[in-house]
Design a protein around this motif. Sequence first.
Motif, PDB file in Angstrom:
ATOM      1  N   ALA A   1       5.272   8.586  -8.611  1.00 40.78           N
ATOM      2  CA  ALA A   1       5.126   8.484 -10.067  1.00 40.78           C
ATOM      3  C   ALA A   1       5.805   9.676 -10.748  1.00 40.78           C
ATOM      4  CB  ALA A   1       3.636   8.427 -10.434  1.00 40.78           C
TER       5      ALA A   1
ATOM      6  N   TYR B   1       0.853  -1.200   0.000  1.00 42.25           N
ATOM      7  CA  TYR B   1       0.000   0.000   0.000  1.00 42.25           C
ATOM      8  C   TYR B   1       0.877   1.235   0.000  1.00 42.25           C
ATOM      9  CZ  TYR B   1      -3.265   3.584   1.760  1.00 42.25           C
ATOM     10  OH  TYR B   1      -4.025   4.720   1.907  1.00 42.25           O
TER      11      TYR B   1
ATOM     12  N   LEU C   1       0.759  -3.422  -5.297  1.00 44.49           N
ATOM     13  CA  LEU C   1      -0.387  -2.850  -4.584  1.00 44.49           C
ATOM     14  C   LEU C   1      -1.452  -3.918  -4.342  1.00 44.49           C
ATOM     15  CD1 LEU C   1      -0.986   0.524  -6.489  1.00 44.49           C
ATOM     16  CD2 LEU C   1      -0.329   0.290  -4.078  1.00 44.49           C
TER      17      LEU C   1
ATOM     18  N   ASN D   1      -4.970   2.735 -11.588  1.00 45.06           N
ATOM     19  CA  ASN D   1      -3.512   2.795 -11.679  1.00 45.06           C
ATOM     20  C   ASN D   1      -3.053   3.362 -13.022  1.00 45.06           C
ATOM     21  OD1 ASN D   1      -0.926   2.115 -10.342  1.00 45.06           O
ATOM     22  ND2 ASN D   1      -0.679   0.779 -12.118  1.00 45.06           N
TER      23      ASN D   1
HETATM   24  C1  LIG Z   1       0.081   6.867  -9.519  1.00 44.27           C
HETATM   25  C2  LIG Z   1      -1.172   6.405  -8.812  1.00 44.27           C
HETATM   26  C3  LIG Z   1      -1.543   5.076  -8.881  1.00 44.27           C
HETATM   27  C4  LIG Z   1      -2.715   4.635  -8.249  1.00 44.27           C
HETATM   28  N1  LIG Z   1      -3.069   3.306  -8.344  1.00 44.27           N
HETATM   29  C5  LIG Z   1      -4.211   2.892  -7.764  1.00 44.27           C
HETATM   30  C6  LIG Z   1      -4.601   1.538  -7.852  1.00 44.27           C
HETATM   31  O1  LIG Z   1      -3.944   0.705  -8.484  1.00 44.27           O
HETATM   32  N2  LIG Z   1      -5.744   1.153  -7.229  1.00 44.27           N
HETATM   33  C7  LIG Z   1      -6.522   2.047  -6.528  1.00 44.27           C
HETATM   34  O2  LIG Z   1      -7.557   1.640  -5.957  1.00 44.27           O
HETATM   35  N3  LIG Z   1      -6.186   3.340  -6.459  1.00 44.27           N
HETATM   36  C8  LIG Z   1      -5.063   3.784  -7.042  1.00 44.27           C
HETATM   37  N4  LIG Z   1      -4.704   5.102  -6.936  1.00 44.27           N
HETATM   38  C9  LIG Z   1      -5.656   6.045  -6.313  1.00 44.27           C
HETATM   39  C10 LIG Z   1      -5.445   6.288  -4.805  1.00 44.27           C
HETATM   40  O3  LIG Z   1      -4.109   6.558  -4.535  1.00 44.27           O
HETATM   41  C11 LIG Z   1      -5.907   5.111  -3.941  1.00 44.27           C
HETATM   42  O4  LIG Z   1      -7.202   4.697  -4.309  1.00 44.27           O
HETATM   43  C12 LIG Z   1      -5.940   5.488  -2.473  1.00 44.27           C
HETATM   44  O5  LIG Z   1      -4.695   5.952  -2.061  1.00 44.27           O
HETATM   45  C13 LIG Z   1      -6.349   4.291  -1.644  1.00 44.27           C
HETATM   46  O6  LIG Z   1      -6.163   4.550  -0.292  1.00 44.27           O
HETATM   47  P1  LIG Z   1      -7.408   4.694   0.693  1.00 44.27           P
HETATM   48  O7  LIG Z   1      -8.321   3.536   0.544  1.00 44.27           O
HETATM   49  O8  LIG Z   1      -6.847   4.939   2.051  1.00 44.27           O
HETATM   50  O9  LIG Z   1      -8.112   6.002   0.129  1.00 44.27           O
HETATM   51  P2  LIG Z   1      -9.144   7.020   0.791  1.00 44.27           P
HETATM   52  O10 LIG Z   1      -8.526   8.355   0.730  1.00 44.27           O
HETATM   53  O11 LIG Z   1      -9.617   6.553   2.092  1.00 44.27           O
HETATM   54  O12 LIG Z   1     -10.341   7.029  -0.253  1.00 44.27           O
HETATM   55  C14 LIG Z   1     -11.456   6.124  -0.182  1.00 44.27           C
HETATM   56  C15 LIG Z   1     -11.552   5.347  -1.482  1.00 44.27           C
HETATM   57  O13 LIG Z   1     -11.765   6.223  -2.576  1.00 44.27           O
HETATM   58  C16 LIG Z   1     -11.058   5.739  -3.726  1.00 44.27           C
HETATM   59  N5  LIG Z   1     -10.032   6.730  -4.093  1.00 44.27           N
HETATM   60  C17 LIG Z   1      -9.411   7.615  -3.271  1.00 44.27           C
HETATM   61  N6  LIG Z   1      -8.587   8.409  -3.967  1.00 44.27           N
HETATM   62  C18 LIG Z   1      -8.641   7.996  -5.261  1.00 44.27           C
HETATM   63  C19 LIG Z   1      -8.011   8.418  -6.462  1.00 44.27           C
HETATM   64  N7  LIG Z   1      -7.173   9.443  -6.484  1.00 44.27           N
HETATM   65  N8  LIG Z   1      -8.304   7.743  -7.595  1.00 44.27           N
HETATM   66  C20 LIG Z   1      -9.179   6.711  -7.603  1.00 44.27           C
HETATM   67  N9  LIG Z   1      -9.841   6.284  -6.495  1.00 44.27           N
HETATM   68  C21 LIG Z   1      -9.565   6.916  -5.338  1.00 44.27           C
HETATM   69  C22 LIG Z   1     -10.398   4.431  -3.335  1.00 44.27           C
HETATM   70  O14 LIG Z   1     -11.223   3.365  -3.718  1.00 44.27           O
HETATM   71  C23 LIG Z   1     -10.293   4.555  -1.817  1.00 44.27           C
HETATM   72  O15 LIG Z   1     -10.268   3.316  -1.157  1.00 44.27           O
HETATM   73  C24 LIG Z   1      -3.532   5.569  -7.556  1.00 44.27           C
HETATM   74  C25 LIG Z   1      -3.130   6.909  -7.485  1.00 44.27           C
HETATM   75  C26 LIG Z   1      -1.968   7.321  -8.097  1.00 44.27           C
HETATM   76  C27 LIG Z   1      -1.580   8.779  -7.994  1.00 44.27           C
END
Ligand SMILES: Cc1cc2nc3c(=O)[nH]c(=O)nc-3n(C[C@H](O)[C@H](O)[C@H](O)COP(=O)(O)OP(=O)(O)OC[C@H]3O[C@@H](n4cnc5c(N)ncnc54)[C@H](O)[C@@H]3O)c2cc1C
Length: 412
Positions: A157, A147, A179, A187
Amino acid sequence: MTPEPTREAALARLAAFLPAAGRRYAETRNADDGPRDNAGRSNVSELSPWLHTGLIGEPEVLAAVLAAHSPRAAEKFIAEVFWRIYFKGYLEQRPAIWADYVTGRDGALAAMERNAGLRTAYTQAVEGRTGIEAFDVWAQELARTGYLHNHARMWFASIWIFTLKLDWRLGADFFLRHLMDGDAASNTLSWRWVAGLHTKGKHYLARADNIARYTAGRPGGPLTAERLADDADPLTEPQDYGRQPLDLPRPVLPADLAQPFALLLHDEAAHHAPLALPAAPALVIGAARPEARSPAAVGALAQGFATGAVAGGMAEAAAAFGCPTAEWCSGEPLAALLAQAGVSRIAVPYLPTGWTRDALRADLAPLEADGRAVTLLGDLDRATWPHAKAGFFGVAKAIDSLLAECGITGSA
Ligand SMILES: Cc1cc2nc3c(=O)[nH]c(=O)nc-3n(C[C@H](O)[C@H](O)[C@H](O)COP(=O)(O)OP(=O)(O)OC[C@H]3O[C@@H](n4cnc5c(N)ncnc54)[C@H](O)[C@@H]3O)c2cc1C
């Protein structure tokens, strides 16, 4: 803390995080306070591995958040969940982006094999030996914990692309291999967003002062990042990815599942509960394909979360419906599994563009062609994806009406 790939753990994490999903989330979510050994982070939900595997669904997360907070207070968190749905819908309308990513990634991996200098630079990056402290900490943290905080993903990135000048597809592949929430849409499109390919000409440049500010709460104090590129141009590409119309399945009716059918659980839909099936299956088939994320080795945490989610989901579905299970292993024909069980129809949770679809579609295609496959797609995805035509704004302005349309109000 490594999350358990179970629905029970997802619901427990949601319940524990709920008090922080309102204004506190809006105010503190940008800080990367680092992983904690015995507890989750307090400022972000870390729900993403469970959301990706479908152990918990976006509608139930949104409903729980709206039951605990006013729509205004929960606005930021709700918008982030919609980012996930937006990216899915966007990629569904431009599947060539994924296909070209796969081809480009394979080309970049092959080019690395031929070029020792490139191989060294890549190895230093993924092993966290570049000399840029923040980047090295995150590279090792990703491999160790499965994570990274959203802000860390953006900075990582950006440094990968603009300071280390490595191919973005190799970085996206590194993320997908480690991840636990690795997701083809979020992603690929987030890497493209950082590079300046998603919003053409608008890229994201990491800055050392910003990194230090938002990592100040890490146990070891703020992270440093010296000699970052500060005037790099966005990446460009010759392709212009036109939008293809969505061809979404209609809502499933009880009549569609009147005959005995098998339920397929896969990497992105590993539990029956969020699927709200209108009838009980006669067989539960599980197919986990985390190895299809990449031709290179997939990390143990990413593998384990996906296979554990599907195995646990099969057991819970079998108990709930009182039916047998069968594991659909890679390379095994699906038709044989169905024939053995004397079942000819199958209910398939929608397979979004990505590696799981790539790995399973050859076997599913004949069943779809002769009308024996019923595709399950949630109402929120069906309603939201048509708004994911271009930028996120199209979805953002429709959030209130989408929630109302799907009955996600927060009241029981
Ligand atoms: C380069 C890069 C790669 C990423 N790759 C992935 C990946 O492979 N899978 C993935 O699920 N997310 C990805 N993300 C988006 C985001 O970083 C993660 O969803 C988030 O950090 C997950 O942590 P959390 O559950 O604590 O998020 P929280 O902040 O608690 O948000 C709640 C939920 O909202 C969604 N979410 C939050 N932020 C984003 C975002 N920026 N884009 C899309 N959905 C979001 C997720 O499902 C997350 O679980 C990526 C972001 C970047 C910049």
